[in-house]
Design a protein around this motif. Structure first.
Motif, PDB file in Angstrom:
ATOM      1  N   GLY A  42       0.899  -1.073  -0.101  1.00  0.00           N
ATOM      2  CA  GLY A  42       0.045   0.097   0.055  1.00  0.00           C
ATOM      3  C   GLY A  42       0.819   1.236   0.015  1.00  0.00           C
ATOM      4  N   LEU A  43       0.229   2.149   0.693  1.00  0.00           N
ATOM      5  CA  LEU A  43       0.907   3.596   0.728  1.00  0.00           C
ATOM      6  C   LEU A  43       1.736   3.745   1.826  1.00  0.00           C
ATOM      7  CD1 LEU A  43       1.020   6.596  -1.224  1.00  0.00           C
ATOM      8  CD2 LEU A  43      -0.826   7.100   0.489  1.00  0.00           C
ATOM      9  N   ALA A  44       3.135   3.999   1.418  1.00  0.00           N
ATOM     10  CA  ALA A  44       4.288   4.243   2.348  1.00  0.00           C
ATOM     11  C   ALA A  44       4.023   5.599   3.123  1.00  0.00           C
ATOM     12  CB  ALA A  44       5.378   4.103   1.982  1.00  0.00           C
ATOM     13  N   GLN A  45       4.100   5.618   4.126  1.00  0.00           N
ATOM     14  CA  GLN A  45       4.015   6.992   5.016  1.00  0.00           C
ATOM     15  C   GLN A  45       4.822   8.274   4.449  1.00  0.00           C
ATOM     16  OE1 GLN A  45       3.054   7.373   9.565  1.00  0.00           O
ATOM     17  NE2 GLN A  45       4.888   8.444   9.621  1.00  0.00           N
ATOM     18  N   THR A  46       6.195   7.989   4.134  1.00  0.00           N
ATOM     19  CA  THR A  46       7.036   8.873   3.578  1.00  0.00           C
ATOM     20  C   THR A  46       6.495   9.233   2.098  1.00  0.00           C
ATOM     21  OG1 THR A  46       8.646   7.077   2.717  1.00  0.00           O
ATOM     22  CG2 THR A  46       8.985   8.318   4.793  1.00  0.00           C
ATOM     23  N   ARG A  47       5.909   8.509   1.289  1.00  0.00           N
ATOM     24  CA  ARG A  47       5.417   8.507   0.022  1.00  0.00           C
ATOM     25  C   ARG A  47       4.112   9.593   0.173  1.00  0.00           C
ATOM     26  NH1 ARG A  47       5.062   9.958  -4.592  1.00  0.00           N
ATOM     27  NH2 ARG A  47       4.329   8.900  -6.359  1.00  0.00           N
ATOM     28  N   ALA A  48       3.159   9.233   1.141  1.00  0.00           N
ATOM     29  CA  ALA A  48       2.137  10.152   1.599  1.00  0.00           C
ATOM     30  C   ALA A  48       2.769  11.679   1.776  1.00  0.00           C
ATOM     31  CB  ALA A  48       1.461   9.405   2.509  1.00  0.00           C
ATOM     32  N   LEU A  49       3.760  11.722   2.624  1.00  0.00           N
ATOM     33  CA  LEU A  49       4.136  12.963   3.067  1.00  0.00           C
ATOM     34  C   LEU A  49       4.645  13.563   1.781  1.00  0.00           C
ATOM     35  CD1 LEU A  49       5.691  12.220   6.454  1.00  0.00           C
ATOM     36  CD2 LEU A  49       3.388  13.208   5.978  1.00  0.00           C
ATOM     37  N   GLY A  50       5.559  12.735   0.723  1.00  0.00           N
ATOM     38  CA  GLY A  50       5.927  13.501  -0.352  1.00  0.00           C
ATOM     39  C   GLY A  50       4.784  14.073  -1.236  1.00  0.00           C
ATOM     40  N   VAL A  51       3.849  13.414  -1.502  1.00  0.00           N
ATOM     41  CA  VAL A  51       2.784  13.876  -2.314  1.00  0.00           C
ATOM     42  C   VAL A  51       2.090  15.124  -1.683  1.00  0.00           C
ATOM     43  CG1 VAL A  51       0.370  13.282  -3.143  1.00  0.00           C
ATOM     44  CG2 VAL A  51       2.007  11.840  -3.117  1.00  0.00           C
ATOM     45  N   ILE A  52       1.933  15.194  -0.452  1.00  0.00           N
ATOM     46  CA  ILE A  52       1.386  16.376   0.609  1.00  0.00           C
ATOM     47  C   ILE A  52       2.184  17.537   0.349  1.00  0.00           C
ATOM     48  CG2 ILE A  52       0.653  17.115   2.767  1.00  0.00           C
ATOM     49  CD1 ILE A  52       0.067  14.030   3.500  1.00  0.00           C
ATOM     50  N   ASN A  53       3.662  17.524   0.535  1.00  0.00           N
ATOM     51  CA  ASN A  53       4.526  18.419   0.492  1.00  0.00           C
ATOM     52  C   ASN A  53       4.521  19.037  -0.775  1.00  0.00           C
ATOM     53  OD1 ASN A  53       7.707  18.811   1.832  1.00  0.00           O
ATOM     54  ND2 ASN A  53       6.579  20.037   1.217  1.00  0.00           N
ATOM     55  N   GLU A  54       4.410  18.164  -1.931  1.00  0.00           N
ATOM     56  CA  GLU A  54       4.566  18.599  -3.140  1.00  0.00           C
ATOM     57  C   GLU A  54       3.164  19.375  -3.817  1.00  0.00           C
ATOM     58  OE1 GLU A  54       5.417  15.074  -5.034  1.00  0.00           O
ATOM     59  OE2 GLU A  54       7.569  14.909  -4.307  1.00  0.00           O
ATOM     60  N   THR A  55       2.248  19.013  -2.997  1.00  0.00           N
ATOM     61  CA  THR A  55       0.794  19.535  -3.661  1.00  0.00           C
ATOM     62  C   THR A  55       0.513  20.801  -2.810  1.00  0.00           C
ATOM     63  OG1 THR A  55       0.180  17.221  -4.007  1.00  0.00           O
ATOM     64  CG2 THR A  55      -1.415  18.923  -4.046  1.00  0.00           C
ATOM     65  N   LEU A  56       0.770  20.975  -1.697  1.00  0.00           N
ATOM     66  CA  LEU A  56       0.559  22.066  -0.741  1.00  0.00           C
ATOM     67  C   LEU A  56       1.420  23.245  -1.201  1.00  0.00           C
ATOM     68  CD1 LEU A  56      -0.977  20.062   0.978  1.00  0.00           C
ATOM     69  CD2 LEU A  56       0.056  21.208   2.906  1.00  0.00           C
ATOM     70  N   GLY A  57       0.803  24.511  -1.057  1.00  0.00           N
ATOM     71  CA  GLY A  57       1.614  25.580  -1.355  1.00  0.00           C
ATOM     72  C   GLY A  57       2.571  26.070  -0.360  1.00  0.00           C
ATOM     73  N   ASP A  58       3.390  26.868  -0.803  1.00  0.00           N
ATOM     74  CA  ASP A  58       4.666  27.468   0.408  1.00  0.00           C
ATOM     75  C   ASP A  58       4.132  28.119   1.336  1.00  0.00           C
ATOM     76  OD1 ASP A  58       6.222  26.515  -1.719  1.00  0.00           O
ATOM     77  OD2 ASP A  58       6.952  28.355  -2.559  1.00  0.00           O
ATOM     78  N   SER A  59       2.828  28.768   1.420  1.00  0.00           N
ATOM     79  CA  SER A  59       2.563  29.682   2.357  1.00  0.00           C
ATOM     80  C   SER A  59       1.169  28.735   3.386  1.00  0.00           C
ATOM     81  CB  SER A  59       1.953  30.853   2.123  1.00  0.00           C
ATOM     82  OG  SER A  59       0.798  30.642   1.367  1.00  0.00           O
ATOM     83  N   ASP A  60       1.088  27.475   2.913  1.00  0.00           N
ATOM     84  CA  ASP A  60       0.390  26.713   3.633  1.00  0.00           C
ATOM     85  C   ASP A  60       0.632  25.959   4.936  1.00  0.00           C
ATOM     86  OD1 ASP A  60      -1.583  27.093   1.568  1.00  0.00           O
ATOM     87  OD2 ASP A  60      -1.250  25.054   0.704  1.00  0.00           O
ATOM     88  N   ILE A  61      -0.119  26.096   6.059  1.00  0.00           N
ATOM     89  CA  ILE A  61       0.533  25.697   7.138  1.00  0.00           C
ATOM     90  C   ILE A  61       0.352  24.267   7.790  1.00  0.00           C
ATOM     91  CG2 ILE A  61       0.296  26.074   9.867  1.00  0.00           C
ATOM     92  CD1 ILE A  61      -0.646  29.182   8.938  1.00  0.00           C
ATOM     93  N   ILE A  62       1.091  23.567   8.086  1.00  0.00           N
ATOM     94  CA  ILE A  62       0.827  22.239   8.825  1.00  0.00           C
ATOM     95  C   ILE A  62       0.841  22.170  10.313  1.00  0.00           C
ATOM     96  CG2 ILE A  62       1.620  21.277   6.578  1.00  0.00           C
ATOM     97  CD1 ILE A  62       4.061  20.200   8.023  1.00  0.00           C
ATOM     98  N   VAL A  63       0.255  21.662  10.841  1.00  0.00           N
ATOM     99  CA  VAL A  63      -0.005  21.291  12.353  1.00  0.00           C
ATOM    100  C   VAL A  63       0.264  19.677  12.730  1.00  0.00           C
ATOM    101  CG1 VAL A  63      -1.359  21.726  14.396  1.00  0.00           C
ATOM    102  CG2 VAL A  63      -1.280  23.507  12.554  1.00  0.00           C
ATOM    103  N   CYS A  64       1.157  19.651  13.676  1.00  0.00           N
ATOM    104  CA  CYS A  64       1.372  18.229  14.069  1.00  0.00           C
ATOM    105  C   CYS A  64       1.875  18.164  15.466  1.00  0.00           C
ATOM    106  CB  CYS A  64       2.318  17.643  13.008  1.00  0.00           C
ATOM    107  SG  CYS A  64       2.419  15.545  13.388  1.00  0.00           S
ATOM    108  N   ALA A  65       1.963  17.224  16.187  1.00  0.00           N
ATOM    109  CA  ALA A  65       2.203  16.922  17.549  1.00  0.00           C
ATOM    110  C   ALA A  65       2.863  15.680  17.990  1.00  0.00           C
ATOM    111  CB  ALA A  65       1.022  17.485  18.410  1.00  0.00           C
ATOM    112  N   ALA A  66       2.355  14.769  17.643  1.00  0.00           N
ATOM    113  CA  ALA A  66       2.784  13.394  18.219  1.00  0.00           C
ATOM    114  C   ALA A  66       2.634  12.182  17.404  1.00  0.00           C
ATOM    115  CB  ALA A  66       1.748  12.961  19.590  1.00  0.00           C
ATOM    116  N   GLY A  67       3.250  10.953  17.763  1.00  0.00           N
ATOM    117  CA  GLY A  67       3.535   9.924  16.937  1.00  0.00           C
ATOM    118  C   GLY A  67       4.713   9.764  16.124  1.00  0.00           C
ATOM    119  N   SER A  68       4.729   8.796  14.998  1.00  0.00           N
ATOM    120  CA  SER A  68       5.819   8.709  14.151  1.00  0.00           C
ATOM    121  C   SER A  68       5.889  10.202  13.104  1.00  0.00           C
ATOM    122  CB  SER A  68       5.917   7.528  13.424  1.00  0.00           C
ATOM    123  OG  SER A  68       4.828   7.450  12.483  1.00  0.00           O
ATOM    124  N   LEU A  69       4.944  10.799  13.081  1.00  0.00           N
ATOM    125  CA  LEU A  69       4.831  11.869  12.065  1.00  0.00           C
ATOM    126  C   LEU A  69       5.719  13.014  12.368  1.00  0.00           C
ATOM    127  CD1 LEU A  69       1.063  11.796  11.113  1.00  0.00           C
ATOM    128  CD2 LEU A  69       2.934  11.516   9.622  1.00  0.00           C
TER     129      LEU A  69
END
Length: 621
Positions: free
Chosen positions: A393-420
C-alpha cells in the motif's frame, strides 16, 4: 476617584478587553476573546458577563475543555505570542480537563489565560456538585491541580483582589521568557459579587515587550569563543521565529559560513533549500545535521531549550573540545550545557553578534563544498523517501511527499505526536517562516485537530492542515465541530496506520516483540490483542459531524483529494491508509529511553547492554 460598580466577572472582562501589547512600535490588541464551556461553576457569573457585556471580546463555544485550550495555545503560537484567547470552564471535571493543555502551553512557553470556576468562597453551600473535598486541607480544590503546570496561579476570594491578580497575570502573559499558562481560579459566588472598581483599572493598558539586548560583556565572551572555533554549527530554535529573526539568522550564517540545523520549534526559520540549512538535528535529525553536530567544536544555540530530542540525549555532540554559546531570552535556557550565556532577544542578539564578529574578519573553517555535499546527499535521500513505493500500500513517507509537493509554500501544517513529527522534522520542506507548526515540547496527542483550528483562527487567509495519525485523532477531535460552527476551515490529513505505531516501533527497537500498541481485535487464544486490525471508517465519522471527506489509498488518489479539498468551503478530512512501519528512523542518532537490566527476554538484556554502551559514550555536559 471615579468608580464603577461591577461584578468581579464583569470587571475581569472589561479589564481584558483593554489590554494591548507593543513590539517595535506596533500596537496589537492582546486578548481577542474567550473560549468556554459553561457549567454551574461559571455560567451565572462569567457566563452572564460574557452574554451581557462582552465588549469587543468574541466568545467561542468549545466542545472539550482540553481541546479548546489547545486551540487557544495554537492561536497564540501562530500569532507569535502577541494575541491570546482566554478559556473558561466550570469546576471539577471541566476544570481538570484543562490541566493537560495548560501543561502543553507552559512547556512550550505559550501564553494562555485559564479561568476555571472554583468552590464557593463562602463555603455555605458546601459540598456543591463536582466539589473536591480534601478533608486534610479544606482550602484545596480541583483547581489547585493547575499550580504545577501554571507560570502564575491565583485564587480570587474577594472581588477587589481581581485588580492585583489581573495585573500580575498580564505581567506573565506578556513576558517573552517566563510565559505559559496563567490560571485565575474564580469561586462561583465571588464571580457574581459586586465591587466599586476604580475607573482607572479599565483604562487602556499597553504592555511594551522590549527586545532584550545582550550586554557588551556577554557578547564579547561569545565573540572570544567563536573566534577560536573552526567548525561551528548553529541550532535554530523556536526563539528565532518568536523574535521574527529569520532574516537576521540568514545574514549571520551567510556572513560567517556557518551551517544551520533546526529544532522542531525552529523549523522553517530558513527555507529548506537555503544553502546553509542542513535540516533537523537530533533524534529526528537529518544525516547532514547529525554528522555536522558530531564533529562540531562549537554549538551556537539560538532560542532553543536543548530538549533530549535536540541533543540526542546529549550524545549528538561528540567532539572532545565542543563548547556552547547560547543566545536565549530566557536565562534558564541560556545557561544550559555550561555554555557562554548571552541572555537576549534572538533578533537583537544575532545583530549584535554579527557586528562584533565582523570586525575580526571571522569565517568558519569548513571546506569549500563540505556543507554543500552533505546537504546534497540528504536532499537525494528525501527524494528517495518521497518516491518510496510499498507492495502492501501507501508508504508514510510517500504520502508525505505527495502532500508536501501539492501544498503551497504559505500553507500551514500542524502536528504534535506519533511517528509523524519525526518524519516531518526530517523530510518536510518548509519554504516560508511559521508554516511548520509543531507542538513537540510536550508532544501532546490530540493537539493536532484543536491546534489546526487555532491556527486557522490566527491566519484565516491561509490554508491550514492538521497532519496526524489515527491514534491522535481518536484521542481528541472535538474541535473539528467547533471549526464548522465558526466557519474556520482547515483540512485534516489522517494517516491511518492501525494504532500507536510510533511506540510500537520503539518497543521493537529495544527488545520487545510489540505489545499493546496496535488497534487489533482481542483473541484470547492468540494471547490478547493480536487479532485482525479493527476496521474504522474515519471518513464516515468525520462526515457525521459535518466535515467534507475523502479517502485516498494511492499517491494519485491523494493528490486528487488534496486538490479537491482546497475547493471545499468548510473543514475537510482526508483518510489516508498507510503501511505500518514505513516511517523514517535512525540517521546516526540515539535516544535514551531506559531499557530493563533484568528480563526473561535475551533481546531485552542485549538492548540494555547497548543502551549502557551509548550512555558511557555520552560526553557529560
Amino acid at each position: 476617584m471615579n468608580k464603577i460598580r461591577l461584578t468581579m466577572a464583569q470587571a475581569l472582562l472589561r479589564f481584558l478587553d483593554n489590554q494591548y501589547v507593543s513590539v517595535d512600535g506596533k500596537e496589537t490588541k492582546f486578548v481577542q476573546g474567550i473560549m468556554g464551556i459553561f457549567g454551574h461553576g461559571n455560567v451565572t457569573g462569567l457566563g452572564e458577563a460574557i452574554e451581557r457585556s462582552p465588549g469587543e471580546l468574541t466568545f467561542i463555544q468549545g466542545k472539550n475543555e482540553q481541546g479548546m485550550v489547545h486551540a487557544a495555545t495554537a492561536y497564540a503560537k501562530q500569532r507569535n505570542r502577541l494575541q491570546i484567547y482566554a478559556c473558561t470552564s466550570s469546576i471539577g471535571p471541566g476544570a481538570l480537563n484543562m490541566v493537560t493543555a495548560a501543561a502543553t502551553a507552559t512547556v512550550n512557553r505559550i501564553p494562555v489565560l485559564l479561568l476555571p470556576g472554583d468552590n464557593f468562597a463562602s463555603r455555605q453551600p458546601d459540598p456543591v456538585l463536582q466539589q473536591l473535598e480534601v478533608v486534610s486541607d479544606y482550602t484545596v480544590s480541583a483547581v489547585d491541580a493547575f499550580k504545577p503546570v501554571s507560570k502564575f496561579w491565583d485564587r480570587i476570594v474577594r472581588p477587589e483582589q481581581l485588580m492585583q491578580a489581573a495585573s500580575q497575570a498580564m505581567r506573565v502573559l506578556t513576558d517573552p521568557a517566563e510565559t505559559g499558562a496563567v490560571t485565575l481560579a474564580l469561586p462561583q459566588d465571588v464571580q457574581a459579587e459586586a465591587y466599586d472598581y476604580p475607573v482607572a483599572f479599565f483604562e487602556k493598558k499597553v504592555h511594551f515587550i522590549d527586545r532584550r539586548l545582550p550586554t557588551p560583556e556577554s557578547l564579547q565572551r561569545a565573540v572570544d569563543l567563536i573566534a577560536k572555533k573552526r567548525k561551528p554549527l548553529i541550532i535554530a530554535g523556536g526563539g528565532v521565529l518568536y523574535s521574527s529573526a529569520s532574516k537576521e539568522l540568514a545574514e549571520f550564517a551567510e556572513a560567517f559560513g556557518i551551517p544551520v540545523a533546526e529544532t522542531q520549534a525552529g523549523k522553517s526559520s530558513l527555507p529548506w533549500n537555503h544553502p546553509l540549512n542542513v535540516g533537523a538535528v537530533g533524534v529526528t535529525g537529518t544525516l547532514a545535521a547529525n554528522r555536522l553536530a558530531a564533529e562540531a567544536d562549537l554549538i551556537i544555540g539560538i532560542g532553543t531549550r536543548y530538549s533530549d530530542f535536540t541533543t540526542s540525549s546529549k550524545s549528538a555532540f561528540r567532539s572532545e573540545d565542543v563548547q556552547f554559546v547560547n543566545l536565549n531570552v530566557s536565562s534558564f535556557d541560556s545557561f544550559k550545557l555550561d555554555g557562554v550565556a548571552v541572555t537576549c532577544d534572538a533578533q537583537a542578539g544575532l545583530q549584535g553578534l554579527r557586528y562584533a564578529l565582523a570586525g575580526l574578519s571571522y569565517h568558519s573553517g569548513y571546506g569549500d563544498n563540505e556543507v554543500a555535499e552533505l546537504k546534497q546527499q540528504w536532499d537525494a535521500e528525501v527524494d528517495r523517501l518521497y518516491a518510496a513505493e510499498h507492495e502492501d500500500g501507501l508508504a508514510q513517507t510517500r504520502a508525505l511527499g505527495v502532500i508536501n509537493e501539492t501544498l503551497g509554500d504559505s500553507d500551514i501544517i500542524v502536528c504534535a505526536a506519533g511517528s509523524l513529527p519525526g518524519d516531518l522534522h526530517r523530510v518536510w520542506r518548509s519554504v516560508e517562516p511559521k508554516t511548520y507548526h509543531m507542538e513537540y515540547g510536550f508532544s501532546c496527542m490530540g493537539y493536532e485537530v484543536s491546534g489546526a483550528f487555532g491556527a486557522a483562527l490566527a491566519e484565516p487567509e491561509k490554508n491550514v492542515y492538521a497532519i496526524l495519525g489515527d491514534g491522535s485523532y481518536l484521542m481528541l477531535h472535538s474541535e473539528l465541530v467547533t471549526s464548522i460552527q465558526e466557519g474556520r476551515k482547515f483540512t485534516v490529513l489522517l494517516l491511518d496506520n492501525h494504532g500507536y505505531q510510533c511506540i510500537h516501533n520503539l518497543q521493537r527497537g529495544h527488545g520487545s516483540d510489540g505489545f499493546g500498541n496496535e488497534f487489533r481485535f482481542r483473541t484470547e487464544k492468540a494471547g490478547g490483542l493480536k487479532g485482525q486490525y479493527m476496521p474504522i471508517d474515519f471518513s464516515a465519522h468525520a462526515r457525521s459531524m459535518g466535515a467534507a471527506t475523502y479517502k485516498a489509498t494511492t499517491a494519485e488518489e491523494l493528490r486528487e483529494a488534496l486538490l479537491l479539498a482546497k475547493d471545499e468551503k468548510g473543514t475537510t478530512l482526508i483518510e489516508i491508509p498507510v503501511v505500518p512501519g514505513t516511517n523514517t528512523s535512525g540517521y546516526e542518532s540515539w535516544w535514551n529511553v531506559g531499557v530493563p537490566e533484568v528480563s526473561v527476554s535475551d533481546k531485552v538484556v542485549e538492548a540494555h547492554k547497548e543502551m549502557k554502551q551509548n550512555i558511557d559514550a555520552v560526553k557529560l555536559i
